[in-house]
Every structure is written in structure tokens, then in C-alpha cells.
Design a protein around this motif. Structure first.
Motif, PDB file in Angstrom:
ATOM      1  N   TYR A  93       0.884  -1.050  -0.126  1.00  0.00           N
ATOM      2  CA  TYR A  93      -0.088   0.186   0.229  1.00  0.00           C
ATOM      3  C   TYR A  93       0.639   1.380  -0.245  1.00  0.00           C
ATOM      4  O   TYR A  93       0.548   2.437  -0.938  1.00  0.00           O
ATOM      5  CB  TYR A  93      -0.425  -0.466   1.412  1.00  0.00           C
ATOM      6  CG  TYR A  93      -1.845   0.911   1.231  1.00  0.00           C
ATOM      7  CD1 TYR A  93      -3.038   1.565   0.436  1.00  0.00           C
ATOM      8  CD2 TYR A  93      -1.504   2.502   2.082  1.00  0.00           C
ATOM      9  CE1 TYR A  93      -4.083   2.299   0.882  1.00  0.00           C
ATOM     10  CE2 TYR A  93      -2.607   3.481   1.951  1.00  0.00           C
ATOM     11  CZ  TYR A  93      -3.478   3.359   1.501  1.00  0.00           C
ATOM     12  OH  TYR A  93      -4.413   4.250   1.225  1.00  0.00           O
TER      13      TYR A  93
ATOM     14  N   GLY B 203       2.899   2.376  -3.507  1.00  0.00           N
ATOM     15  CA  GLY B 203       1.175   2.288  -4.440  1.00  0.00           C
ATOM     16  C   GLY B 203       1.289   4.452  -3.952  1.00  0.00           C
ATOM     17  O   GLY B 203       1.170   4.786  -5.269  1.00  0.00           O
ATOM     18  N   TYR B 204       0.884   3.958  -2.961  1.00  0.00           N
ATOM     19  CA  TYR B 204       1.108   5.565  -2.326  1.00  0.00           C
ATOM     20  C   TYR B 204       1.898   6.321  -2.254  1.00  0.00           C
ATOM     21  O   TYR B 204       1.447   8.228  -2.050  1.00  0.00           O
ATOM     22  CB  TYR B 204      -0.699   5.761  -0.674  1.00  0.00           C
ATOM     23  CG  TYR B 204      -2.373   6.068  -1.398  1.00  0.00           C
ATOM     24  CD1 TYR B 204      -2.611   6.390  -2.277  1.00  0.00           C
ATOM     25  CD2 TYR B 204      -1.822   7.176  -0.341  1.00  0.00           C
ATOM     26  CE1 TYR B 204      -3.477   7.101  -1.817  1.00  0.00           C
ATOM     27  CE2 TYR B 204      -2.555   8.337  -0.455  1.00  0.00           C
ATOM     28  CZ  TYR B 204      -3.615   8.405  -1.240  1.00  0.00           C
ATOM     29  OH  TYR B 204      -4.957   9.431  -1.526  1.00  0.00           O
TER      30      TYR B 204
ATOM     31  N   ASP C  10      -8.632  -0.658   0.816  1.00  0.00           N
ATOM     32  CA  ASP C  10      -7.302  -0.860  -0.328  1.00  0.00           C
ATOM     33  C   ASP C  10      -7.919  -1.400  -1.529  1.00  0.00           C
ATOM     34  O   ASP C  10      -8.170   0.068  -2.624  1.00  0.00           O
ATOM     35  CB  ASP C  10      -6.266  -2.493   0.317  1.00  0.00           C
ATOM     36  CG  ASP C  10      -5.657  -2.705   1.319  1.00  0.00           C
ATOM     37  OD1 ASP C  10      -5.478  -1.379   1.711  1.00  0.00           O
ATOM     38  OD2 ASP C  10      -4.480  -3.280   1.232  1.00  0.00           O
TER      39      ASP C  10
ATOM     40  N   THR D 263      -9.453   1.991  -2.510  1.00  0.00           N
ATOM     41  CA  THR D 263      -8.645   3.562  -2.156  1.00  0.00           C
ATOM     42  C   THR D 263      -8.059   3.083  -4.443  1.00  0.00           C
ATOM     43  O   THR D 263      -7.586   4.293  -4.848  1.00  0.00           O
ATOM     44  CB  THR D 263      -6.506   2.877  -2.129  1.00  0.00           C
ATOM     45  OG1 THR D 263      -7.052   3.212  -0.209  1.00  0.00           O
ATOM     46  CG2 THR D 263      -6.195   3.955  -2.477  1.00  0.00           C
ATOM     47  N   VAL D 264      -8.176   1.417  -4.650  1.00  0.00           N
ATOM     48  CA  VAL D 264      -7.991   1.715  -6.211  1.00  0.00           C
ATOM     49  C   VAL D 264      -8.894   2.154  -6.783  1.00  0.00           C
ATOM     50  O   VAL D 264      -8.350   2.526  -8.349  1.00  0.00           O
ATOM     51  CB  VAL D 264      -7.289  -0.051  -5.964  1.00  0.00           C
ATOM     52  CG1 VAL D 264      -7.649  -0.581  -8.099  1.00  0.00           C
ATOM     53  CG2 VAL D 264      -6.570  -0.608  -5.850  1.00  0.00           C
TER      54      VAL D 264
ATOM     55  N   ILE E  93      -7.969   5.893  -7.141  1.00  0.00           N
ATOM     56  CA  ILE E  93      -7.279   5.687  -8.417  1.00  0.00           C
ATOM     57  C   ILE E  93      -7.183   6.073  -9.989  1.00  0.00           C
ATOM     58  O   ILE E  93      -6.582   6.235 -10.252  1.00  0.00           O
ATOM     59  CB  ILE E  93      -6.105   5.170  -7.923  1.00  0.00           C
ATOM     60  CG1 ILE E  93      -5.352   5.912  -6.113  1.00  0.00           C
ATOM     61  CG2 ILE E  93      -4.772   5.326  -8.662  1.00  0.00           C
ATOM     62  CD1 ILE E  93      -3.991   4.800  -5.855  1.00  0.00           C
ATOM     63  N   LEU E  94      -8.123   4.643  -9.792  1.00  0.00           N
ATOM     64  CA  LEU E  94      -8.189   4.763 -11.389  1.00  0.00           C
ATOM     65  C   LEU E  94      -8.836   6.069 -12.202  1.00  0.00           C
ATOM     66  O   LEU E  94      -9.387   6.454 -13.148  1.00  0.00           O
ATOM     67  CB  LEU E  94      -9.335   3.145 -11.001  1.00  0.00           C
ATOM     68  CG  LEU E  94      -8.423   2.467 -11.617  1.00  0.00           C
ATOM     69  CD1 LEU E  94      -8.957   0.368 -12.035  1.00  0.00           C
ATOM     70  CD2 LEU E  94      -7.214   2.028 -12.500  1.00  0.00           C
TER      71      LEU E  94
ATOM     72  N   ASN F 164      -0.531   6.712 -12.516  1.00  0.00           N
ATOM     73  CA  ASN F 164      -1.408   6.526 -11.804  1.00  0.00           C
ATOM     74  C   ASN F 164      -2.431   4.038 -11.491  1.00  0.00           C
ATOM     75  O   ASN F 164      -2.544   3.717 -10.657  1.00  0.00           O
ATOM     76  CB  ASN F 164      -3.123   6.850 -12.129  1.00  0.00           C
ATOM     77  CG  ASN F 164      -2.710   8.217 -11.866  1.00  0.00           C
ATOM     78  OD1 ASN F 164      -2.736   8.384 -10.355  1.00  0.00           O
ATOM     79  ND2 ASN F 164      -3.615   9.236 -12.248  1.00  0.00           N
TER      80      ASN F 164
ATOM     81  N   ALA G  71      -1.673   1.796  -8.660  1.00  0.00           N
ATOM     82  CA  ALA G  71      -3.517   1.521  -8.581  1.00  0.00           C
ATOM     83  C   ALA G  71      -2.862  -0.477  -8.624  1.00  0.00           C
ATOM     84  O   ALA G  71      -3.647  -1.269  -7.793  1.00  0.00           O
ATOM     85  CB  ALA G  71      -4.107   1.253  -9.070  1.00  0.00           C
TER      86      ALA G  71
ATOM     87  N   PHE H  39      -3.298  -3.008  -5.272  1.00  0.00           N
ATOM     88  CA  PHE H  39      -4.961  -4.067  -5.491  1.00  0.00           C
ATOM     89  C   PHE H  39      -3.265  -5.264  -4.895  1.00  0.00           C
ATOM     90  O   PHE H  39      -4.794  -6.020  -4.239  1.00  0.00           O
ATOM     91  CB  PHE H  39      -4.588  -4.696  -6.848  1.00  0.00           C
ATOM     92  CG  PHE H  39      -5.761  -5.390  -7.072  1.00  0.00           C
ATOM     93  CD1 PHE H  39      -7.234  -5.214  -6.662  1.00  0.00           C
ATOM     94  CD2 PHE H  39      -5.300  -6.174  -7.736  1.00  0.00           C
ATOM     95  CE1 PHE H  39      -7.933  -6.050  -7.203  1.00  0.00           C
ATOM     96  CE2 PHE H  39      -5.792  -7.574  -8.117  1.00  0.00           C
ATOM     97  CZ  PHE H  39      -7.159  -6.998  -8.387  1.00  0.00           C
TER      98      PHE H  39
END
Length: 680
Positions: A360, A363-364, A427, A430-431, A434-435, A626, A630, A634
Motif C-alpha cells: 500500500y 503505491g501511495y 485498499d 483506494t484502487v 486512483i483509477l 496512476n 493502483a 491492489f
């Protein structure tokens, strides 16, 4: 803070004071042997203050509630410092001509030192006087703030910034017909020799490096001290409130950056451009002076706390009967530390929870560091607007998420499995968010920043603009050119408002008109781009993600604290930070910084080197960053399934006391012996 939050704070304070009063009452009723045992205890471990700062007036503040407040406020200042750096990072890149990949390397300096020190500090310092080590961490962070400001006092505002001021213009003779290196030239000009910029980069990296040691001392020892000195039933509320206070830091930090960047880098000079211009350099150094002072004040107050809070000692005596020492004395050795590592490696909840968190974080991380830069490039907003939006509106939702989750956990006491399941939901949400970022683009921005490289034998190539600095101009057909040289302009003049107008621009001629030469001129500054609507949509999605993501912080921290034994708690937090730094916090900024640089279309250039990027291919950049972020988040969501499965026997809250259980069972037995009529 709204009224309901104030009520919760008052309730937390009053309940803490009531518990301490009950402990004193129970002690007075206790047998004499227990009283004598407590009287014989050394008071140094629970004595608050030092030197002349001692006495009953200070001692009465040695409570878990007061530590929570001061620890949260100090954490607020730390978050303020790091968010201030994130808010001013684009200005630093322009000032010292730093590529984004290099600024990413500077950023990971604190993670490198965390990797080298966190586990050892958590293991060795965790057995000592933790509040003093926490204060030492704040002192180190004050030095970090001072070092961050030092490049400005050593190297000044810089020649590029000074050239854009009235004072510089007044000292030079303005002549529209003289040869100007910013205009189209018939020969290749000499490249500009610049002083080495490695010294300020190294200085900034050293500052970030020592900040990691301070953060390791502060968070690893402070969180374990707060958890050990409060009851398990209160821990969720305590952790939630301290996290809420800490989360105010980024809001204040971004706001401070926004205010400081509104001033010119040298406030004594009068700039020729506004702060909306991409060449504007704000007073990035000003906030570090303020942060240095407040770090020192915070260190002083936390240094006053004792090794163990009196209320915590009273609870321990009540449970054990007589004291055997504040902490059981264990041999501190490398072999013992390796045994701790082995225990943690066999703890599946600990391992799976850390893997999920690491993915996580990986990615963030670019959104934590580069969000202001993302807003500036994608939606053409000023540095001040980008930092203000990131630090106030978005982080207000983060704070609300932390408070709400802390209230829900304290009131309803969910199981460990429920907390792990919620982390998985966070999670996935959040994915999805971001998409949505991929779809929120600005066509005008994509058009304005999609400049192709200079083609040989083209009109621009004949002007020899290789070493011309980025100075955008706007043509009558609303096309932005990198500079007057790139538009083929050969002269300049001032209009009645004092603005520069470039004429004779032979590369401007796309208009379908009869006499195109009359329109071969341009005005200073980029053409207007309207991306405000898309910016507001992006901000709305970001706020929702901040709220959802923050709602899982307290649950995730409780799982990390409860899945390990008390003796391994500080070390487990430290080891987790080390692993996260090696696998996530160090490589992620470097990777995403490299991606940002790979989509640059306009570089600042000097002799033999490449400086900072001025324009990006925003569309390609938006998709790559992005989608990659993601994908990592994921992948991390699957590990929460393992946490959920193995956390079925994990105890988050205190078990019911044995005496209360016995009394309750006796009442139930007596009730069962009664006849139905007697029950009525």
C-alpha cells in the motif's frame, strides 16, 4: 474542531482522571503490606520533570491524557515539517535545477537512516527512559529543519530569480535592438556556465538523513510508551486522538508552504512576474525557521515525562500485588534480539499485515510526496494553490476519517477479523479512486504540454535555442512557445502597460490569413489554460480517498500492536519501519521520480548537465503513474485476507477481570435457582 469533538475530548479527559481517582481509593483500602510495598518503591521512575522543573505542580500533569495531547501536538509539528518539504519541492527543483529523480533520492534520505537505526533504537532505547529518547528525537528534527533552510543562506536567491526583478532591470540597459541571447540567433551561443549544484543537494540529503533518526526515536518509542501506559480499552481512543493531532500537521505544513511561497524568494526584491507564473520562486526557506523553533519547544515538554506514568504503575501493582520493577530486566544482546526477530517472523498476522502495508505504501507514496507537483502539472495550478488544496481541504477529510474510526472502534469494539476486513475494503476503495484519477484529465493542459522535440532543419532549429532558459510566450493563435527564441522572434518592446511584446516571430504563421507577418508577434507569459473544473473534480475524489484511507489507520496500528508480546512491541514497530523503508519508502520515490523525468518534454539545460524539468507530457504521465500505483495497492489487498484468517484468536481489548467474571457468574447461578415467579 467541532463541538462534538470537543465533547469527546472532555469525556476522554474526565474518564482518565476518574480512573486515577479510583486507583487511589482502592490503594487506601488495600492491606498494609501492599501499602508498605508501594511506599518502598523508588519514585525516580515516576517522577516528572528535571532540574528546577520539578515539584507537585508539574507532577500532576504526568497523566496518560497529557502525554497523548503533547505527543500528538509534537507529531503534528513533525508532519508539518515533512509536508512543508513536499509543498516546496517543485520550488527547490527550480532553484537548484534538480531533476525529479534526484529530489526523490533526497526524499528517501530519512528512510535510509530509518533502515539503519530504527530496529536497534526500538530494541535498546525501548528498554530505557522512553520520553527522554522521544525528546532527543525532536531535538534531532530541529537540527534537520535548520539544515533544510541553510542552502538559502549559503547560496542566496540565485541568478535566475534576481534577473526577474525590477532591481535587476533598473541596473541593466534595456535596448530592444541589441543582441539578446533569449531571442533568435544566427549562430550557436556559448553555453551558460553555472556553479556546481551538488553542494546544496548533498546538504539537503544530509538533513533528510538525520531526520530519519529523529523520527525513529519519536514514533517507535512514543507509540509504545503511550500504549504501555494506558489501558487496552482506552488505547483505540488514545491512538485515534493522537493520530488526529498528528494529522493536523500536514494541513498546517501545506498551508505554511502556501503562505511562504506567495512571497518572493528574496522578500526585499520586487519581482517582475506574478506568483501564477511557472518561473516564480517563492520563499521556500522561511517556514524552516519557524519549524526549528517549535521543534525545540516540543522537545522540552516531552522531556519532562517520567519513565513510567504513576497511573500505569498503580495498575501494575494492583495486578501483581507487589512490585518487581518497572520493567523486567532482560539481557540486551544481539542473540536476544535475533530471538525477537525469530518470534516476529513466525507471527503470521504480523508478517501478512506488514506485507499488505508495504505494498500500500509503495503505491501511495507518490501521492504523499508529489501531489502538489501533480496538481501543478496536470491542472496548471500555481504552487501556492496546489499546496493549499493538498494541505487544507484534503487533509481535513483525513482527520475526520481518523476520528470517526477511533470513535467506532472504542464504542463497538470490533474483533481483529473485522478490522482486517476493513483494511481490505480500504485498499480496494483506494484502487477504484486512483483509477478515477486516470479519467480526470484536462485537454487544454494536455495540448499545452505535449510539445514534441525540436526537429532538425525546422524553423526553431535555425534559431539555436539549445541553451535558452524556459520563458514561455503566447502567440495570437493561443499557442504557447517555450521561449521567444523557439518562436523565432528577433526583437522585443514594451507596451503601454510595461509588458514585454516580442515581434518578428518568423515561426508563428499558422493562421490562415492574407498578411501573416502582421501577426508574427507574441506576449510574455504562457497562454491561459482553464483546468479549474477538472481540478475541483480531482480534489473531490482525493478528499474521499483521504477519508477512507485514514479510517483504516487506527485499526491497522492496533493490529500491529496487539499481535506481538509486550516485550517485543517497540522492536516490532522498529523492525516494521525498517522493512517498509527498504522495500517501499526508499525505492518508491526514486521509481516514480524517474517516471516523472521520463515524460519531461522541456528540460532546463546548462553546460554539460541537465537541470529541472519545466513541462511534462501530462497525458502519458497521468496514465503511467496512476495505473502503476493502483497495481501495487491492489496486490497488497490480497494479503489482508491472510491477516483476516489468522487474526481469529487475536485479542484487541482487555478481558473481563476475574473478580467481575466470578461475581457475574454467581449472580447468574442465583438467578437460575429462582423460580419463575420469584424472577418476576
Amino acid at each position: 474542531m467541532n463541538f462534538s469533538n470537543c465533547q469527546s475530548s472532555v469525556w476522554l479527559c474526565s474518564s482518565t482522571m476518574a480512573d486515577e481517582a479510583n486507583e487511589v481509593t482502592e490503594f487506601l483500602k488495600a492491606p498494609n503490606d501492599k501499602k508498605d510495598a508501594k511506599r518502598e518503591l523508588p519514585t525516580s521512575d515516576t517522577q516528572c520533570g528535571f532540574g528546577i522543573f520539578k515539584g507537585p505542580r508539574i507532577q500532576r500533569w504526568a497523566t496518560e491524557h497529557m502525554f497523548m495531547v503533547l505527543f500528538g501536538i509534537a507529531g503534528c509539528f513533525i508532519g508539518m515539517a515533512f509536508s512543508y518539504f513536499n509543498g516546496t519541492i517543485t520550488t527547490l527543483e527550480k532553484r537548484y535545477k534538480i531533476p525529479t529523480k534526484t529530489s526523490g533520492i533526497i526524499t528517501v534520505g530519512n528512510d535510509i537512516s530509518t533502515t539503519l537505526s530504527c530496529a536497534f533504537l526500538g530494541y535498546y532505547a525501548g528498554r530505557g527512559h522512553r520520553p527522554k529518547y522521544v525528546a532527543l528525537g525532536l531535538l534531532i528534527l530541529a537540527i534537520f529543519c535548520l539544515l533544510m533552510a541553510s542552502p538559502h543562506f549559503i547560496y542566496g536567491a540565485g541568478e535566475d530569480a534576481i534577473k526577474l526583478t525590477h532591481e535587476y532591470l533598473n541596473t541593466s540597459v534595456f535596448n530592444a535592438t541589441q543582441e539578446d541571447p533569449t531571442l533568435c540567433q544566427s549562430r550557436l551561443p556559448d553555453c551558460v556556465q553555472t556553479a556546481s549544484q551538488w553542494a546544496p543537494i548533498i546538504l539537503l540529503f544530509v538533513a533528510q538523513f538525520i531526520s530519519g533518526i529523529g523520527c525513529s526515536l519519536f514514533y517507535t518509542l512514543g507509540l509504545s510508551y503511550m500504549d504501555d501506559n494506558s489501558t487496552k480499552s482506552k488505547s483505540p481512543a488514545m491512538l485515534s486522538w493522537s493520530a488526529f493531532l498528528r494529522m493536523l500537521g500536514p494541513a498546517f505544513g501545506y498551508s505554511l508552504a502556501s503562505v511562504c511561497l506567495r512571497f518572493y524568494i528574496d522578500p526585499q526584491l520586487k519581482p517582475l512576474i506574478s506568483n501564477e507564473d511557472s518561473r516564480w520562486l517563492g520563499a521556500w526557506w522561511l517556514g524552516w525557521i519557524i519549524l526549528t523553533i517549535i521543534m525545540l519547544i516540543s522537545a522540552f515538554f516531552l522531556y519532562l515525562f517520567p519513565k513510567e506514568l504513576p497511573s500505569a504503575q498503580a495498575r501494575r501493582l494492583k495486578e501483581n500485588g507487589v512490585d518487581t520493577g518497572v520493567h523486567s530486566v532482560t539481557e540486551l544482546s544481539l542473540a536476544d534480539m535475533m530471538q525477537s526477530v525469530k518470534r516476529l517472523a513466525n507471527n503470521k498476522v504480523y508478517v501478512y499485515n506488514n506485507i499488505a502495508s508495504i505494498l500500500y505504501f509503495f503505491g501511495y507514496t507518490p501521492y504523499w510526496i508529489f501531489t502538489p507537483k501533480y496538481i501543478e502539472t496536470q491542472y496548471q495550478q500555481s504552487a501556492s494553490t496546489a499546496t493549499m488544496a493538498t494541505g487544507t481541504v484534503a487533509l481535513a477529510f483525513s482527520a475526520a476519517g481518523v476520528l470517526l474510526s477511533g470513535y467506532v472502534i472504542s464504542k463497538y469494539k470490533p474483533s481483529a477479523r473485522a478490522m482486517a476486513a476493513w483494511n481490505g475494503i480500504v485498499d480496494i476503495s483506494t484502487v477504484i479512486g486512483i483509477l478515477c484519477y486516470v479519467l480526470i484529465g484536462c485537454a487544454d493542459s494536455d495540448k499545452a504540454t505535449s510539445m514534441s522535440p525540436i526537429i532538425p532543419d525546422s524553423c526553431t532549429a535555425s534559431c539555436h535555442c539549445e541553451y535558452v532558459h524556459y520563458a514561455p510566450i503566447c502567440s495570437p493563435d493561443n499557442v504557447t512557445y517555450i521561449s521567444a527564441c523557439h518562436a523565432g522572434c528577433n526583437s522585443k518592446l514594451k507596451d503601454e502597460l510595461g509588458r514585454l511584446i516580442y515581434t518578428g516571430c518568423k515561426c508563428i504563421g499558422t493562421l490562415d490569413i492574407a498578411n501573416v507577418t502582421e501577426y508574427q508577434y507574441a506576449r510574455q507569459g504562457p497562454c491561459p489554460v482553464d483546468c479549474y473544473k477538472q481540478f475541483l473534480i480531482f480534489l473531490g475524489v482525493m478528499c474521499l480517498l483521504k477519508f477512507i484511507g485514514a479510517s483504516g489507520r487506527t485499526a491497522n496500528l492496533l493490529l500491529a500492536l496487539r499481535c506481538v508480546s509486550s516485550e517485543d512491541k517497540s522492536f516490532a514497530l522498529g523492525l516494521g519501519n525498517v522493512i517498509a523503508s527498504i522495500v517501499s519508502f526508499i525505492p518508491s520515490p526514486i521509481l516514480f521520480g524517474w517516471i516523472l523525468d521520463s515524460y519531461c518534454v522541456v528540460w532546463g539545460k546548462t553546460c554539460g548537465s541537465r537541470g529541472n524539468c519545466w513541462l511534462y507530457d501530462t497525458k502519458s504521465l497521468r496514465y503511467t503513474i496512476n495505473l502503476l500505483a493502483a497495481a501495487f495497492i491492489f496486490a497488497g489487498s490480497f494479503w489482508n485476507i491472510g491477516v483476516w484468517y489468522h487474526a481469529k484468536d487475536l485479542q484487541i481489548f482487555d478481558t473481563e477481570p476475574e473478580e467481575a467474571k466470578h461475581k457475574k457468574n454467581s449472580q447468574t447461578f442465583e438467578l437460575n435457582e429462582l423460580s419463575p415467579s420469584e424472577v418476576k
